[in-house]
Scaffold this motif. Structure first.
Motif, PDB file in Angstrom:
ATOM      1  N   UNK A 153      -3.279  28.446 -11.284  1.00 51.25           N
ATOM      2  CA  UNK A 153      -4.231  27.911 -10.313  1.00 51.25           C
ATOM      3  C   UNK A 153      -3.590  27.933  -8.934  1.00 51.25           C
ATOM      4  N   UNK A 154      -4.251  28.519  -7.995  1.00 49.02           N
ATOM      5  CA  UNK A 154      -3.701  28.567  -6.644  1.00 49.02           C
ATOM      6  C   UNK A 154      -4.392  27.582  -5.707  1.00 49.02           C
ATOM      7  N   UNK A 155      -5.471  26.952  -6.171  1.00 52.60           N
ATOM      8  CA  UNK A 155      -6.216  26.046  -5.308  1.00 52.60           C
ATOM      9  C   UNK A 155      -5.457  24.736  -5.109  1.00 52.60           C
ATOM     10  N   UNK A 156      -5.595  24.170  -3.940  1.00 56.80           N
ATOM     11  CA  UNK A 156      -4.900  22.938  -3.581  1.00 56.80           C
ATOM     12  C   UNK A 156      -5.841  21.749  -3.648  1.00 56.80           C
ATOM     13  N   UNK A 157      -5.257  20.569  -3.719  1.00 54.59           N
ATOM     14  CA  UNK A 157      -6.012  19.321  -3.602  1.00 54.59           C
ATOM     15  C   UNK A 157      -5.573  18.685  -2.293  1.00 54.59           C
ATOM     16  N   UNK A 158      -6.533  18.272  -1.482  1.00 53.53           N
ATOM     17  CA  UNK A 158      -6.240  17.648  -0.197  1.00 53.53           C
ATOM     18  C   UNK A 158      -6.656  16.182  -0.283  1.00 53.53           C
ATOM     19  N   UNK A 159      -5.658  15.307  -0.220  1.00 50.40           N
ATOM     20  CA  UNK A 159      -5.896  13.866  -0.341  1.00 50.40           C
ATOM     21  C   UNK A 159      -5.948  13.215   1.031  1.00 50.40           C
ATOM     22  N   UNK A 160      -6.608  12.073   1.097  1.00 49.78           N
ATOM     23  CA  UNK A 160      -6.529  11.243   2.280  1.00 49.78           C
ATOM     24  C   UNK A 160      -5.139  10.649   2.351  1.00 49.78           C
ATOM     25  N   UNK A 161      -4.599  10.471   3.556  1.00 48.76           N
ATOM     26  CA  UNK A 161      -3.246   9.953   3.723  1.00 48.76           C
ATOM     27  C   UNK A 161      -3.240   8.508   4.158  1.00 48.76           C
ATOM     28  N   UNK A 162      -2.056   7.902   4.143  1.00 48.09           N
ATOM     29  CA  UNK A 162      -1.976   6.485   4.479  1.00 48.09           C
ATOM     30  C   UNK A 162      -2.256   6.216   5.949  1.00 48.09           C
ATOM     31  N   UNK A 163      -2.209   7.248   6.782  1.00 50.59           N
ATOM     32  CA  UNK A 163      -2.561   7.076   8.190  1.00 50.59           C
ATOM     33  C   UNK A 163      -4.026   6.743   8.384  1.00 50.59           C
ATOM     34  N   UNK A 164      -4.824   6.879   7.326  1.00 52.61           N
ATOM     35  CA  UNK A 164      -6.255   6.565   7.393  1.00 52.61           C
ATOM     36  C   UNK A 164      -6.554   5.118   7.016  1.00 52.61           C
ATOM     37  N   UNK A 165      -5.522   4.347   6.621  1.00 54.78           N
ATOM     38  CA  UNK A 165      -5.734   2.961   6.211  1.00 54.78           C
ATOM     39  C   UNK A 165      -6.359   2.188   7.348  1.00 54.78           C
ATOM     40  N   UNK A 166      -7.325   1.324   7.130  1.00 54.93           N
ATOM     41  CA  UNK A 166      -7.871   0.825   5.879  1.00 54.93           C
ATOM     42  C   UNK A 166      -9.126   1.568   5.393  1.00 54.93           C
ATOM     43  N   UNK A 167      -9.350   2.746   5.874  1.00 55.46           N
ATOM     44  CA  UNK A 167     -10.554   3.471   5.469  1.00 55.46           C
ATOM     45  C   UNK A 167     -10.552   3.787   3.981  1.00 55.46           C
ATOM     46  N   UNK A 168     -11.713   4.167   3.492  1.00 52.51           N
ATOM     47  CA  UNK A 168     -11.902   4.470   2.077  1.00 52.51           C
ATOM     48  C   UNK A 168     -11.054   5.658   1.617  1.00 52.51           C
ATOM     49  N   UNK A 169     -10.681   6.547   2.537  1.00 49.51           N
ATOM     50  CA  UNK A 169      -9.918   7.740   2.175  1.00 49.51           C
ATOM     51  C   UNK A 169      -8.434   7.487   1.973  1.00 49.51           C
ATOM     52  N   UNK A 170      -7.942   6.329   2.352  1.00 51.38           N
ATOM     53  CA  UNK A 170      -6.506   6.060   2.240  1.00 51.38           C
ATOM     54  C   UNK A 170      -6.119   5.806   0.780  1.00 51.38           C
ATOM     55  N   UNK A 171      -4.946   6.267   0.369  1.00 53.71           N
ATOM     56  CA  UNK A 171      -4.477   5.935  -0.979  1.00 53.71           C
ATOM     57  C   UNK A 171      -4.262   4.434  -1.072  1.00 53.71           C
ATOM     58  N   UNK A 172      -4.436   3.887  -2.262  1.00 54.10           N
ATOM     59  CA  UNK A 172      -4.310   2.436  -2.382  1.00 54.10           C
ATOM     60  C   UNK A 172      -3.848   2.010  -3.769  1.00 54.10           C
ATOM     61  N   UNK A 173      -3.307   0.835  -3.800  1.00 51.89           N
ATOM     62  CA  UNK A 173      -2.931   0.173  -5.037  1.00 51.89           C
ATOM     63  C   UNK A 173      -3.992  -0.893  -5.271  1.00 51.89           C
ATOM     64  N   UNK A 174      -4.657  -0.821  -6.424  1.00 51.29           N
ATOM     65  CA  UNK A 174      -5.671  -1.828  -6.760  1.00 51.29           C
ATOM     66  C   UNK A 174      -5.111  -2.658  -7.907  1.00 51.29           C
ATOM     67  N   UNK A 175      -4.988  -3.959  -7.669  1.00 52.33           N
ATOM     68  CA  UNK A 175      -4.423  -4.864  -8.660  1.00 52.33           C
ATOM     69  C   UNK A 175      -5.448  -5.937  -9.007  1.00 52.33           C
ATOM     70  N   UNK A 176      -5.726  -6.052 -10.299  1.00 56.64           N
ATOM     71  CA  UNK A 176      -6.563  -7.130 -10.810  1.00 56.64           C
ATOM     72  C   UNK A 176      -5.609  -8.216 -11.292  1.00 56.64           C
ATOM     73  N   UNK A 177      -5.755  -9.425 -10.764  1.00 56.97           N
ATOM     74  CA  UNK A 177      -4.819 -10.482 -11.119  1.00 56.97           C
ATOM     75  C   UNK A 177      -5.544 -11.832 -11.196  1.00 56.97           C
ATOM     76  N   UNK A 178      -4.866 -12.802 -11.798  1.00 57.38           N
ATOM     77  CA  UNK A 178      -5.372 -14.161 -11.926  1.00 57.38           C
ATOM     78  C   UNK A 178      -4.294 -15.129 -11.480  1.00 57.38           C
ATOM     79  N   UNK A 179      -4.714 -16.213 -10.827  1.00 57.85           N
ATOM     80  CA  UNK A 179      -3.752 -17.259 -10.478  1.00 57.85           C
ATOM     81  C   UNK A 179      -3.500 -18.123 -11.704  1.00 57.85           C
ATOM     82  N   UNK A 180      -2.249 -18.496 -11.892  1.00 61.52           N
ATOM     83  CA  UNK A 180      -1.871 -19.373 -12.995  1.00 61.52           C
ATOM     84  C   UNK A 180      -1.657 -20.766 -12.406  1.00 61.52           C
ATOM     85  N   UNK A 181      -2.421 -21.739 -12.877  1.00 65.70           N
ATOM     86  CA  UNK A 181      -2.277 -23.104 -12.314  1.00 65.70           C
ATOM     87  C   UNK A 181      -0.940 -23.746 -12.651  1.00 65.70           C
TER      88      UNK A 181
END
Length: 181
Positions: A153-181
């Protein structure tokens, strides 16, 4: 090198980006607006994971799920085909690659599946994220790579970079978490 009918294919590629519609040098100078991944010895994509301060050691938080999300820049990608699957590996401090704890049994990488509607790749890295938070894993740099047909395969993938933060195209870490009392 003896070549017989039972040998695998052997390829050598030389890439010339002088006619590319994307200027790599200008992109780097303008704040990392895109990330590039190309098989056949082209571009490799490295991702450095930044840990949000809310997850500092000793906080009363339970991690339910962690995902690395890499959006495709559809405007620059255009109609070029996208692979359905990419792989995520750990890049160790000595430069070697290692399998992440989240890799399914018998698989050498964490799979990142393409969301064909929204055009982003999602990697489940919950176990890796927990090991980083617990101090069991010091490295926070990953390699994203093609997992299949990378020599044809010679085709490339072009990703959004972190310079686009906070836009939707920026790479991100999504964490689902809960507070423990």
């Amino acid at each position: 090198l003896g070549i017989r009918e039972s040998n695998v294919w052997i390829n050598q590629f030389f890439h010339n980006y002088s006619n590319s519609s994307i200027s790599f040098e200008n992109n780097v100078a303008s704040g990392f607006l895109n990330g590039f991944l190309q098989p056949m010895g082209g571009c490799r994509l490295y991702v450095d994971l930044a840990i949000p301060s809310i997850f500092k050691k000793g906080s009363s938080i339970a991690i339910n799920k962690s995902e690395l999300i890499l959006p495709v820049d559809v405007d620059k990608q255009g109609t070029k085909p996208l692979p359905q699957l990419l792989g995520l590996l750990l890049l160790k401090n000595d430069g070697s690659l290692s399998i992440l704890p989240d890799a399914p049994s018998g698989q050498g990488f964490v799979p990142g599946l393409l969301n064909t509607k929204s055009k982003f790749y999602t990697f489940n890295i919950t176990a890796t994220f927990l090991k980083i938070l617990n101090g069991e894993l010091q490295e926070k740099r990953f390699l994203v790579d093609y997992t299949e047909f990378k020599a044809s395969r010679a085709d490339a993938v072009i990703f959004g970079g972190y310079g686009l933060f906070p836009q939707k195209l920026a790479p991100r870490l999504r964490v689902y978490y809960s507070y423990i009392p």
